[in-house]
Design an enzyme around this catalytic site. Structure first.
Site, PDB file in Angstrom:
ATOM      1  N   LYS A 172       4.657  17.600  19.571  1.00  0.00           N
ATOM      2  CA  LYS A 172       4.832  18.247  18.396  1.00  0.00           C
ATOM      3  C   LYS A 172       3.910  17.771  17.184  1.00  0.00           C
ATOM      4  O   LYS A 172       4.264  17.827  16.074  1.00  0.00           O
ATOM      5  CB  LYS A 172       6.442  18.016  17.953  1.00  0.00           C
ATOM      6  CG  LYS A 172       7.182  18.413  19.229  1.00  0.00           C
ATOM      7  CD  LYS A 172       8.735  18.431  18.576  1.00  0.00           C
ATOM      8  CE  LYS A 172       8.956  19.365  17.596  1.00  0.00           C
ATOM      9  NZ  LYS A 172      10.502  19.383  16.956  1.00  0.00           N
ATOM     10  N   TYR A 226       5.966  43.950  33.570  1.00  0.00           N
ATOM     11  CA  TYR A 226       6.437  45.226  33.425  1.00  0.00           C
ATOM     12  C   TYR A 226       5.925  46.303  34.434  1.00  0.00           C
ATOM     13  O   TYR A 226       5.416  45.677  35.388  1.00  0.00           O
ATOM     14  CB  TYR A 226       5.674  45.772  31.933  1.00  0.00           C
ATOM     15  CG  TYR A 226       6.639  45.295  30.778  1.00  0.00           C
ATOM     16  CD1 TYR A 226       7.578  44.472  30.969  1.00  0.00           C
ATOM     17  CD2 TYR A 226       6.016  45.642  29.458  1.00  0.00           C
ATOM     18  CE1 TYR A 226       8.305  43.995  29.745  1.00  0.00           C
ATOM     19  CE2 TYR A 226       6.622  45.058  28.171  1.00  0.00           C
ATOM     20  CZ  TYR A 226       8.003  44.450  28.610  1.00  0.00           C
ATOM     21  OH  TYR A 226       8.437  43.863  27.311  1.00  0.00           O
ATOM     22  N   ARG A 230      -4.561  45.269  30.683  1.00  0.00           N
ATOM     23  CA  ARG A 230      -4.198  43.757  30.731  1.00  0.00           C
ATOM     24  C   ARG A 230      -3.385  43.389  31.561  1.00  0.00           C
ATOM     25  O   ARG A 230      -2.149  44.189  31.958  1.00  0.00           O
ATOM     26  CB  ARG A 230      -3.043  43.573  29.181  1.00  0.00           C
ATOM     27  CG  ARG A 230      -2.674  42.209  28.995  1.00  0.00           C
ATOM     28  CD  ARG A 230      -1.945  42.026  27.789  1.00  0.00           C
ATOM     29  NE  ARG A 230      -2.122  40.771  27.391  1.00  0.00           N
ATOM     30  CZ  ARG A 230      -1.377  40.123  26.072  1.00  0.00           C
ATOM     31  NH1 ARG A 230      -0.137  40.806  25.759  1.00  0.00           N
ATOM     32  NH2 ARG A 230      -1.576  38.963  25.745  1.00  0.00           N
TER      33      ARG A 230
END
Length: 641
Positions: A427, A173, A221
């Protein structure tokens, strides 16, 4: 005394005092309305997490500028008109004893122009790695305006009752775009060396500090490692962290990645638990302010060890709290077997790109304000056919609500086809979820009968008030010339025959089942040839695990044929056909595996309609389903009856 003393010790960031070291990560929900206003749904969602015992909540990324709003599922705080809704949210959290911080965000070039109606902006005219759209390079005056909008957002956050703010400087961002040498090639005072690239982020902190109380938490952050060739690395991020600390940051929340490395950003089950903890440890080694660690932390023992070893001061939980909002309370009370563990499948991430948040293991997302477990006033005799995820979730809820429930499973163990899905490498978390479902059902008064085949006659004799058919799909082998006489296996049998099927294996069909079987066998040293008629392998998997399973197959030397259709199968060979190319014969196989079509299984339902008052069908019996749909359908039936 709790088994996790450090995890449940109090902590303080500025004026924010918290009862434990667990923080809810800012993760989008798309539960706001399309204009970015708070809804009752989003209030109920966060209130549930506050009731669950987390130290403090970080509200999902919230836009300080309409130009920086990434989509219509993003909350807004760029105008005073948003304050009343946000205040209603914080009041709801505070009423139940929770604390909440808001993340202030500007997406920069990752904002979508077709949504905002405006050209995205960035420090430099470098296209988004995702949208490929060219942004407008910000002028110095425009940069100052955005910095002031972050400060305005912080002022509105205080008026809205938030206990602190977190500035989003990570994940590609706008603030991260300024920090990164990959996206910032400016030659003025906002680009160049680390100090100048950090100026935008530094001035955001400094400007906010001028407008908020001295001890008001201002958390930053960052992506300490962007996991790209030319992006930020940990050593430079250490310098950035020191700059932010000096500017007045109260704490550093250490994350990783940007849009170009998005397959690592939200780590799926192919990545190790705690995969970004080393980054938090690195940042903590150079700053005195608190450091927050994040990155697939699902095990409380790991969280406790991180704190005990002084690698971080707080533990950030994202999908863990989506999966089970009561994770903190359950861990504190020693009810670890009751934790609904996140399986890191990333269906939640996929869901918010097009709709509201959903979760494979938590079908109650978005239903937090609804009482789903209300005791029935009219108990019914209910028969459930099938012990896979749909049948188990229905059995648990129906029995918990006071119905008289019996479950028949034709196999010798519960789990259905989901048991095979958990066999693939990495998994194991799926197996843990299946164990959780089974254990929860066994804690109820549900009667479970294994090796019990259901027929119309046996159901009639049972005389149920309602029958739930969760008996799986009708599995039909794909018709290919030669499959009848050459000992081919389906995927399920192949999972069970790994030790006896030879070394050279051909798998027809590179969808989710084919790719995961290929991974399973290749990990056992088998030579794999995988043929897929579409252009992309793994379609049907979420993008993150699809990327990783394909990379794993390549690294293990699997022969991957895409855009190729199998037209013939022989004793140890098959023939593939590609458009505008001559047919190709591939041979020398010890075993050939062909896919199975999962078709609706409606025969039994039709045969009992005349004598069963209520008939419901769920999971693969309706159509091919993932565990998410199966669990959700089981719960929906459990609420309905």
């Amino acid at each position: 005394m709790t088994a996790f003393p450090k995890l449940f010790s109090p902590f303080k960031i500025g004026s924010l005092s918290v009862k434990n070291r667990m923080v809810m990560s800012p993760m989008e929900t798309h539960l706001c309305d399309k204009e970015g206003f708070v809804t009752e749904e989003i209030i109920a969602y966060y209130r549930e997490r506050a009731l669950g015992g987390v130290g403090y909540i970080t509200l999902e990324n919230t836009a300080i500028d309409p130009v920086g709003r990434v989509n219509d599922g993003m909350l807004c705080i760029h105008d005073n008109k948003f304050i009343p809704g946000l205040k209603k949210l914080t009041d709801s959290i505070h009423t139940v004893g929770g604390k909440i911080v808001i993340q202030l965000s500007h997406a920069g070039k990752e904002a979508l122009s077709y949504f905002t109606g405006l050209k995205p902006v960035a420090p430099s005219a470098i296209p988004s790695p995702l949208t490929k759209e060219m942004p407008k390079e910000l002028t110095g005056e425009e940069i100052k305006a955005i910095i002031n909008k972050f400060a305005d957002g912080a002022i509105r956050a205080i008026k809205s009752g938030f206990d602190g703010v977190e500035i989003h400087m990570a994940h590609g961002y706008l603030a991260n775009q300024f920090l990164s040498p990959e996206s910032n090639i400016r030659t003025d005072d906002y680009g160049g060396d680390t100090a100048r690239r950090s100026r935008f982020a530094r001035e955001i902190v400094e400007t906010i500090r001028k407008h908020v109380p001295e001890d008001y938490p201002v958390i930053c952050r960052i992506s300490a490692d962007e996991y790209t060739n030319s992006g930020l690395k940990l050593e430079e991020s250490k310098e950035i962290a020191r700059i932010l600390e000096k500017a007045g940051a109260s704490a550093i929340h250490v994350s990783a990645c940007n849009y170009a490395s998005a397959f690592f950003n939200i780590p799926c089950y192919y990545l190790e638990e705690g995969c970004f903890i080393h980054l938090a440890e690195g940042i903590k080694s150079v700053v005195k302010i608190p450091v927050l660690a994040v990155g697939r932390i699902v095990n409380p023992t790991m969280a406790e060890n991180v704190l005990q070893e002084n690698k971080a001061d707080l533990i950030v939980l994202g999908r863990t709290l989506i999966a089970d909002p009561y994770f903190p309370n359950k861990v504190k009370e020693g009810r670890l077997d009751e934790v609904r563990t996140c399986i890191s499948c990333n269906r939640c991430i996929e869901s918010i790109s097009e709709k509201k948040l959903v979760c494979t293991v938590n079908p109650y997302i978005g239903k937090e304000g609804i009482s789903c477990t209300t005791k029935t006033t009219q108990p019914k005799k209910i028969l459930i056919i099938g012990g896979g995820p749909a049948g188990l979730s229905a059995a648990h809820l129906l029995s918990s609500r006071g119905h008289n429930v019996t479950l028949w499973e034709k196999e010798s163990q519960l789990g259905g086809s989901f048991r095979y899905a958990s066999l693939a490498p990495r998994k194991e978390s799926l197996g843990k979820f299946l164990d959780y479902l089974i254990s929860q059902v066994k804690k109820t008064n549900t009667t479970i009968l294994l090796n019990k085949e259901a027929t119309a006659e046996s159901i009639k004799q049972f005389s149920a008030d309602a029958v739930v058919l969760a008996h799986g799909a009708r599995n039909v082998p794909v018709e290919i010339n030669g499959t009848q006489n050459n000992g081919v296996l389906n995927v399920t049998k192949a999972f069970l025959s790994a030790d006896t099927m030879g070394n050279n294996i051909a798998i027809v069909g590179g969808g989710p089942e084919g790719c995961e079987l290929a991974d399973f066998l290749a990990s056992r040293g088998k030579k794999i040839t995988l043929i897929e008629m579409r252009r992309v392998l793994g379609l049907g998997l979420v993008a993150h695990p699809r990327y990783h399973v394909c990379e794993r197959l390549k690294k293990m030397g699997a022969q991957l044929h895409i855009n190729a259709k199998v037209t013939e199968i022989g004793h140890n060979y098959l023939v593939i056909s590609r458009r505008r190319e001559a047919d190709q014969k591939l041979d020398g196989f010890d075993t050939i595996v062909i896919p199975t079509l999962h078709q609706p299984n409606s025969t039994l339902a039709a045969s009992i309609q005349t004598f069963v008052p209520e008939v419901y069908t769920a999971g693969d019996a309706v159509a091919g389903r993932t565990a998410l749909e199966a669990v959700a359908e089981g719960v929906e039936i459990g609420i309905k009856i």
